[in-house]
Design a protein around this motif. Structure first.
Motif, PDB file in Angstrom:
ATOM      1  N   HIS A 164       0.827  -1.207   0.000  1.00  0.00           N
ATOM      2  CA  HIS A 164       0.000   0.000   0.000  1.00  0.00           C
ATOM      3  C   HIS A 164       0.864   1.261   0.000  1.00  0.00           C
ATOM      4  O   HIS A 164       0.576   2.230  -0.714  1.00  0.00           O
ATOM      5  CB  HIS A 164      -0.924   0.003   1.224  1.00  0.00           C
ATOM      6  CG  HIS A 164      -2.063  -0.968   1.098  1.00  0.00           C
ATOM      7  ND1 HIS A 164      -3.137  -0.750   0.262  1.00  0.00           N
ATOM      8  CD2 HIS A 164      -2.298  -2.154   1.722  1.00  0.00           C
ATOM      9  CE1 HIS A 164      -3.994  -1.762   0.368  1.00  0.00           C
ATOM     10  NE2 HIS A 164      -3.497  -2.628   1.247  1.00  0.00           N
ATOM     11  N   ASP A 165       1.943   1.256   0.805  1.00  0.00           N
ATOM     12  CA  ASP A 165       2.821   2.430   0.870  1.00  0.00           C
ATOM     13  C   ASP A 165       3.492   2.677  -0.476  1.00  0.00           C
ATOM     14  O   ASP A 165       3.558   3.825  -0.943  1.00  0.00           O
ATOM     15  CB  ASP A 165       3.881   2.240   1.961  1.00  0.00           C
ATOM     16  CG  ASP A 165       3.265   2.216   3.349  1.00  0.00           C
ATOM     17  OD1 ASP A 165       2.134   2.734   3.502  1.00  0.00           O
ATOM     18  OD2 ASP A 165       3.906   1.675   4.284  1.00  0.00           O
ATOM     19  N   TRP A 167       2.488   1.761  -3.419  1.00  0.00           N
ATOM     20  CA  TRP A 167       1.502   2.170  -4.419  1.00  0.00           C
ATOM     21  C   TRP A 167       1.182   3.663  -4.297  1.00  0.00           C
ATOM     22  O   TRP A 167       1.131   4.392  -5.290  1.00  0.00           O
ATOM     23  CB  TRP A 167       0.239   1.321  -4.240  1.00  0.00           C
ATOM     24  CG  TRP A 167      -0.879   1.681  -5.174  1.00  0.00           C
ATOM     25  CD1 TRP A 167      -0.781   2.032  -6.483  1.00  0.00           C
ATOM     26  CD2 TRP A 167      -2.258   1.759  -4.847  1.00  0.00           C
ATOM     27  NE1 TRP A 167      -2.007   2.287  -7.007  1.00  0.00           N
ATOM     28  CE2 TRP A 167      -2.957   2.118  -6.020  1.00  0.00           C
ATOM     29  CE3 TRP A 167      -2.987   1.524  -3.671  1.00  0.00           C
ATOM     30  CZ2 TRP A 167      -4.334   2.290  -6.057  1.00  0.00           C
ATOM     31  CZ3 TRP A 167      -4.358   1.659  -3.706  1.00  0.00           C
ATOM     32  CH2 TRP A 167      -5.042   2.039  -4.886  1.00  0.00           C
ATOM     33  N   GLU A 168       0.987   4.149  -3.052  1.00  0.00           N
ATOM     34  CA  GLU A 168       0.677   5.558  -2.847  1.00  0.00           C
ATOM     35  C   GLU A 168       1.838   6.444  -3.276  1.00  0.00           C
ATOM     36  O   GLU A 168       1.644   7.505  -3.882  1.00  0.00           O
ATOM     37  CB  GLU A 168       0.323   5.804  -1.387  1.00  0.00           C
ATOM     38  CG  GLU A 168      -1.006   5.162  -0.980  1.00  0.00           C
ATOM     39  CD  GLU A 168      -1.292   5.340   0.505  1.00  0.00           C
ATOM     40  OE1 GLU A 168      -0.442   5.964   1.193  1.00  0.00           O
ATOM     41  OE2 GLU A 168      -2.342   4.870   0.962  1.00  0.00           O
ATOM     42  N   GLN A 169       3.064   6.011  -2.971  1.00  0.00           N
ATOM     43  CA  GLN A 169       4.235   6.790  -3.370  1.00  0.00           C
ATOM     44  C   GLN A 169       4.353   6.850  -4.892  1.00  0.00           C
ATOM     45  O   GLN A 169       4.632   7.908  -5.459  1.00  0.00           O
ATOM     46  CB  GLN A 169       5.500   6.171  -2.767  1.00  0.00           C
ATOM     47  CG  GLN A 169       5.578   6.294  -1.256  1.00  0.00           C
ATOM     48  CD  GLN A 169       6.753   5.525  -0.688  1.00  0.00           C
ATOM     49  OE1 GLN A 169       7.566   4.962  -1.420  1.00  0.00           O
ATOM     50  NE2 GLN A 169       6.842   5.493   0.651  1.00  0.00           N
ATOM     51  N   ALA A 179      -2.904  13.701  -5.532  1.00  0.00           N
ATOM     52  CA  ALA A 179      -3.460  12.602  -4.747  1.00  0.00           C
ATOM     53  C   ALA A 179      -4.477  11.802  -5.553  1.00  0.00           C
ATOM     54  O   ALA A 179      -5.299  11.106  -4.981  1.00  0.00           O
ATOM     55  CB  ALA A 179      -4.113  13.137  -3.473  1.00  0.00           C
ATOM     56  N   VAL A 181      -5.186   9.019  -6.852  1.00  0.00           N
ATOM     57  CA  VAL A 181      -4.744   7.634  -6.879  1.00  0.00           C
ATOM     58  C   VAL A 181      -5.571   6.831  -7.872  1.00  0.00           C
ATOM     59  O   VAL A 181      -5.057   5.936  -8.561  1.00  0.00           O
ATOM     60  CB  VAL A 181      -4.828   7.019  -5.469  1.00  0.00           C
ATOM     61  CG1 VAL A 181      -4.422   5.552  -5.504  1.00  0.00           C
ATOM     62  CG2 VAL A 181      -3.971   7.808  -4.516  1.00  0.00           C
TER      63      VAL A 181
END
Length: 254
Positions: A164-165, A167-169, A179, A181
Motif C-alpha cells: 500500500h505504501d 503504491w501511494e508513493q 493525490a 490515486v
C-alpha cells in the motif's frame, strides 16, 4: 434230360437267357450230385419271384436305405458346431486411444507483496489473478487494486505486487505529487508499471518522455505489428530509440 438254354435270338433282352442258363447249370449240378433228373415242372422254380414278393423286397430295401441315410446324416450334424446355446460371440476390435495434446502453458515471475514469490506455471489463458493465486496469494500489506487482475498474462512476464505504501508513493510521483490515486490506478496494471500492450493512448502518456504523438504511434504499432515482446521491443515505434527505452524501463512492462 435237361434242355439246352435259350439262344439270343429267342430272347432279345438277354434277361431270360441269363436266367435260363443259370437254371440250366444249377439243374445239371443237382442232377450230377443226386443221380436223378429234375422234373420239368420244377425247373427254374428257384429262380422265379412272384410280383408281390418282389414289391415287398423293394419296399424293405428302401426302408433300410432310408434308415441308414438317417443315421449317417444325424452323425454328420452332431459333429457340426452348435449355435443354439447362445448368441454368436461379438468380434473384438482393437481400441485406439486418442491422446489430446497438452494445454499450452506460460511461465510468469511474480514478485513483491505475495506469500510465495517466484516463477509460476499457468495455462496460456490465465489472468493476473491466477498468477497471484499461484504465488500463494497477496500478502496482508499488498495493494492488489494496483493491478489489473483481469488481464491475460504472457509467457516470460514479470508481475510485481506493490505494498500500500509503495503504491501511494508511486501514484503521487506519477501524478506530479497529486493525490489522484484512482487516475494512477487506471494507468497502471502491473504493480504500478504501465503495460504498453494494454494501456490506452491516454494511459501511455503517463510514461516519461511519451507525449500524445508517441503514445498514438505505440498504439498503432501494437495493433498492426502485434503485442510488444519486451520493453526493448518498443524500438519498433518511430521516435523511440535506446535512450528512450532506458527511461521507460523502470515504468513500463509488457
Amino acid at each position: 434230360m435237361t434242355p439246352p438254354p435259350a439262344t439270343a435270338s429267342q430272347d432279345p433282352s438277354g434277361l431270360s437267357t441269363w436266367r435260363t442258363t443259370a437254371a440250366h447249370h444249377a439243374a445239371r449240378a443237382y442232377e450230377a450230385a443226386h443221380g436223378r433228373e429234375i422234373d420239368t415242372v420244377h425247373r427254374g422254380a428257384r429262380w422265379s419271384v412272384e410280383p408281390r414278393v418282389a414289391v415287398t423286397i423293394v419296399v424293405t430295401l428302401a426302408i433300410l436305405a432310408g434308415a441308414v441315410w438317417a443315421i449317417i446324416a444325424g452323425g454328420s450334424r452332431a459333429t457340426e458346431p452348435s449355435h443354439a446355446s447362445g448368441p454368436s460371440p461379438t468380434p473384438s476390435y482393437a481400441t485406439l486411444s486418442v491422446t489430446e495434446p497438452p494445454e499450452p502453458e506460460v511461465v510468469v515471475f511474480v514478485s513483491g507483496a505475495v506469500t510465495a514469490p517466484g516463477l509460476v506455471v499457468l495455462p496460456a489463458q490465465a489472468r493476473v489473478a491466477d498468477a497471484l493465486e499461484a504465488a500463494g496469494g497477496a500478502a496482508p500489506e499488498a495493494a492488489p487494486d494496483a493491478l489489473n487482475l483481469a488481464r491475460h498474462v504472457t509467457d516470460g512476464e514479470h508481475i510485481h505486487v506493490l505494498t500500500h505504501d509503495e503504491w501511494e508513493q508511486h501514484a503521487a510521483a506519477a501524478t506530479g505529487g497529486g493525490a489522484d490515486v484512482a487516475g494512477t490506478l487506471a494507468a497502471t496494471s502491473d504493480g504500478g508499471l504501465i503495460n504498453v500492450n494494454s494501456a490506452t493512448v491516454d494511459e501511455l502518456q503517463g510514461l516519461p518522455g511519451v507525449g500524445p504523438a508517441i503514445a498514438a504511434r505505440i498504439s498503432d504499432e501494437r495493433d498492426t505489428g502485434g503485442p510488444f515482446a519486451s520493453v526493448d521491443d518498443l524500438q519498433r515505434v518511430a521516435g523511440i530509440g535506446p535512450a528512450t527505452v532506458e527511461k521507460l524501463r523502470a515504468h513500463a512492462t509488457v
